[in-house]
Design a protein around this motif. Structure first.
Motif, PDB file in Angstrom:
ATOM      1  N   GLY A  27       0.976  -2.375  -8.132  1.00  0.00           N
ATOM      2  CA  GLY A  27      -0.254  -2.005  -9.097  1.00  0.00           C
ATOM      3  C   GLY A  27      -0.975  -1.167  -8.341  1.00  0.00           C
ATOM      4  O   GLY A  27      -0.571  -0.557  -7.453  1.00  0.00           O
ATOM      5  N   LEU A  28      -2.040  -0.901  -9.068  1.00  0.00           N
ATOM      6  CA  LEU A  28      -2.980   0.312  -8.737  1.00  0.00           C
ATOM      7  C   LEU A  28      -4.176  -0.595  -8.136  1.00  0.00           C
ATOM      8  O   LEU A  28      -4.729  -1.592  -8.294  1.00  0.00           O
ATOM      9  N   VAL A  29      -4.516  -0.031  -6.754  1.00  0.00           N
ATOM     10  CA  VAL A  29      -5.653  -0.593  -5.903  1.00  0.00           C
ATOM     11  C   VAL A  29      -6.419   0.597  -5.332  1.00  0.00           C
ATOM     12  O   VAL A  29      -5.972   1.742  -5.035  1.00  0.00           O
ATOM     13  N   GLN A  30      -7.798   0.477  -5.131  1.00  0.00           N
ATOM     14  CA  GLN A  30      -8.433   1.381  -4.349  1.00  0.00           C
ATOM     15  C   GLN A  30      -8.203   1.215  -2.758  1.00  0.00           C
ATOM     16  O   GLN A  30      -7.988   0.254  -2.537  1.00  0.00           O
ATOM     17  N   ALA A  31      -8.562   2.234  -2.103  1.00  0.00           N
ATOM     18  CA  ALA A  31      -8.346   2.222  -0.780  1.00  0.00           C
ATOM     19  C   ALA A  31      -9.363   1.148  -0.059  1.00  0.00           C
ATOM     20  O   ALA A  31     -10.332   0.965  -0.422  1.00  0.00           O
ATOM     21  N   GLY A  32      -8.570   0.514   0.773  1.00  0.00           N
ATOM     22  CA  GLY A  32      -9.409  -0.806   1.493  1.00  0.00           C
ATOM     23  C   GLY A  32      -8.994  -2.185   0.813  1.00  0.00           C
ATOM     24  O   GLY A  32      -9.509  -3.180   1.349  1.00  0.00           O
ATOM     25  N   GLY A  33      -8.346  -1.821  -0.104  1.00  0.00           N
ATOM     26  CA  GLY A  33      -8.095  -3.219  -1.103  1.00  0.00           C
ATOM     27  C   GLY A  33      -6.691  -3.755  -0.711  1.00  0.00           C
ATOM     28  O   GLY A  33      -6.240  -3.418   0.285  1.00  0.00           O
TER      29      GLY A  33
ATOM     30  N   VAL B 159      10.603 -14.087  -0.292  1.00  0.00           N
ATOM     31  CA  VAL B 159       9.777 -13.065   0.663  1.00  0.00           C
ATOM     32  C   VAL B 159       8.636 -12.196   0.256  1.00  0.00           C
ATOM     33  O   VAL B 159       8.896 -11.847  -0.939  1.00  0.00           O
ATOM     34  N   SER B 160       7.751 -12.403   0.927  1.00  0.00           N
ATOM     35  CA  SER B 160       6.394 -11.768   0.513  1.00  0.00           C
ATOM     36  C   SER B 160       5.959 -10.678   1.399  1.00  0.00           C
ATOM     37  O   SER B 160       6.381 -10.644   2.581  1.00  0.00           O
ATOM     38  N   LEU B 161       4.972  -9.918   0.743  1.00  0.00           N
ATOM     39  CA  LEU B 161       4.363  -8.668   1.822  1.00  0.00           C
ATOM     40  C   LEU B 161       3.051  -8.772   1.548  1.00  0.00           C
ATOM     41  O   LEU B 161       2.690  -8.211   0.109  1.00  0.00           O
ATOM     42  N   GLN B 162       2.147  -9.435   2.446  1.00  0.00           N
ATOM     43  CA  GLN B 162       0.649  -9.236   2.056  1.00  0.00           C
ATOM     44  C   GLN B 162       0.313  -7.827   2.585  1.00  0.00           C
ATOM     45  O   GLN B 162       0.510  -7.794   3.830  1.00  0.00           O
ATOM     46  N   MET B 163      -0.282  -7.085   2.072  1.00  0.00           N
ATOM     47  CA  MET B 163      -0.905  -5.672   2.426  1.00  0.00           C
ATOM     48  C   MET B 163      -2.468  -5.753   2.199  1.00  0.00           C
ATOM     49  O   MET B 163      -2.916  -5.948   0.924  1.00  0.00           O
ATOM     50  N   ASN B 164      -3.033  -5.325   3.471  1.00  0.00           N
ATOM     51  CA  ASN B 164      -4.639  -5.386   3.386  1.00  0.00           C
ATOM     52  C   ASN B 164      -4.963  -3.921   3.761  1.00  0.00           C
ATOM     53  O   ASN B 164      -4.131  -3.249   4.404  1.00  0.00           O
TER      54      ASN B 164
ATOM     55  N   HIS C  84      26.932  -9.612   1.593  1.00  0.00           N
ATOM     56  CA  HIS C  84      26.295  -8.653   0.829  1.00  0.00           C
ATOM     57  C   HIS C  84      24.920  -8.162   1.131  1.00  0.00           C
ATOM     58  O   HIS C  84      24.315  -8.798   1.590  1.00  0.00           O
ATOM     59  N   SER C  85      24.681  -6.715   0.937  1.00  0.00           N
ATOM     60  CA  SER C  85      23.254  -6.281   1.156  1.00  0.00           C
ATOM     61  C   SER C  85      22.712  -6.053  -0.492  1.00  0.00           C
ATOM     62  O   SER C  85      23.318  -5.166  -0.966  1.00  0.00           O
ATOM     63  N   ASN C  86      21.676  -6.677  -0.815  1.00  0.00           N
ATOM     64  CA  ASN C  86      21.214  -6.493  -2.190  1.00  0.00           C
ATOM     65  C   ASN C  86      19.817  -5.893  -2.044  1.00  0.00           C
ATOM     66  O   ASN C  86      18.943  -6.038  -1.194  1.00  0.00           O
ATOM     67  N   TRP C  87      19.529  -5.243  -3.313  1.00  0.00           N
ATOM     68  CA  TRP C  87      18.525  -4.465  -3.374  1.00  0.00           C
ATOM     69  C   TRP C  87      17.680  -4.841  -4.705  1.00  0.00           C
ATOM     70  O   TRP C  87      18.272  -5.168  -5.612  1.00  0.00           O
ATOM     71  N   GLY C  88      16.077  -4.919  -4.704  1.00  0.00           N
ATOM     72  CA  GLY C  88      15.500  -5.285  -5.922  1.00  0.00           C
ATOM     73  C   GLY C  88      15.467  -3.682  -6.696  1.00  0.00           C
ATOM     74  O   GLY C  88      15.885  -2.714  -6.209  1.00  0.00           O
ATOM     75  N   GLN C  89      14.731  -3.984  -7.771  1.00  0.00           N
ATOM     76  CA  GLN C  89      14.661  -2.651  -8.514  1.00  0.00           C
ATOM     77  C   GLN C  89      13.456  -1.752  -8.155  1.00  0.00           C
ATOM     78  O   GLN C  89      13.435  -0.726  -8.705  1.00  0.00           O
ATOM     79  N   GLY C  90      12.474  -2.362  -7.435  1.00  0.00           N
ATOM     80  CA  GLY C  90      11.310  -1.660  -6.890  1.00  0.00           C
ATOM     81  C   GLY C  90      10.012  -1.854  -7.561  1.00  0.00           C
ATOM     82  O   GLY C  90      10.196  -2.444  -8.847  1.00  0.00           O
ATOM     83  N   THR C  91       9.024  -2.152  -6.866  1.00  0.00           N
ATOM     84  CA  THR C  91       7.682  -2.277  -7.610  1.00  0.00           C
ATOM     85  C   THR C  91       6.677  -0.995  -6.985  1.00  0.00           C
ATOM     86  O   THR C  91       6.623  -0.823  -5.951  1.00  0.00           O
ATOM     87  N   GLN C  92       6.139  -0.532  -7.938  1.00  0.00           N
ATOM     88  CA  GLN C  92       5.241   0.754  -7.683  1.00  0.00           C
ATOM     89  C   GLN C  92       3.705   0.258  -7.420  1.00  0.00           C
ATOM     90  O   GLN C  92       3.198  -0.636  -7.780  1.00  0.00           O
ATOM     91  N   VAL C  93       3.300   0.621  -6.074  1.00  0.00           N
ATOM     92  CA  VAL C  93       2.047   0.473  -5.393  1.00  0.00           C
ATOM     93  C   VAL C  93       1.145   1.864  -5.361  1.00  0.00           C
ATOM     94  O   VAL C  93       2.020   2.802  -4.747  1.00  0.00           O
ATOM     95  N   THR C  94       0.072   1.893  -5.858  1.00  0.00           N
ATOM     96  CA  THR C  94      -0.516   3.162  -5.990  1.00  0.00           C
ATOM     97  C   THR C  94      -1.858   2.674  -5.236  1.00  0.00           C
ATOM     98  O   THR C  94      -2.577   2.003  -5.913  1.00  0.00           O
TER      99      THR C  94
END
Length: 120
Positions: free
Chosen positions: A10-16, A78-83, A107-117
């Motif tokens: 999603g869209l988040v402000q810097a520092g979020g 799997v998760s990725l917490q981004m602070n 197998h090596s598998n890939w997701g479709q991607g998710t946008q981070v702005t």
């Protein structure tokens, strides 16, 4: 066939903060290493974080101390917490997982991607 479905971008402000999740489903006997990659416009895809089946973790230098990778083996997730997000974290984030299918074929598998702005 294995499907990886990412969510949480999603869209988040810097520092979020944002939390990305990736759920694996399909013909899975075992999931070994799981990774998060990202690709910014005009740049190569880069490895962000890695977690092995045994729980060993590594991060790109650019995200150390800000991002945390974790996995839930019971749920094949799997998760990725981004602070403390920065504008330079803006990218499409991809989940990647090394799996063994029911016949033990890797197998090596890939997701479709998710946008981070991240806005400044």
């Amino acid at each position: 066939q294995v499907a990886l479905v990412e969510s949480g971008g999603g869209l988040v402000q810097a520092g979020g903060s944002l939390r990305l999740s990736c759920a694996a489903s399909g013909n899975i006997l075992r999931i070994n290493t799981m990774r998060w990659y990202r690709q910014a416009p005009g740049k190569q895809r880069e490895l962000v974080a890695v977690i092995t089946s045994g729980g060993s973790i590594n991060y790109a230098d650019s995200v150390k101390g800000r991002f945390t990778i974790s996995r839930d083996n019971a749920r094949n997730m799997v998760s990725l917490q981004m602070n403390n997000l920065k504008p330079e974290d803006t990218a499409v984030y991809y989940c990647n997982a090394d799996t063994l299918n029911g016949l033990g074929v890797p197998h090596s598998n890939w997701g479709q991607g998710t946008q981070v702005t991240v806005s400044s």
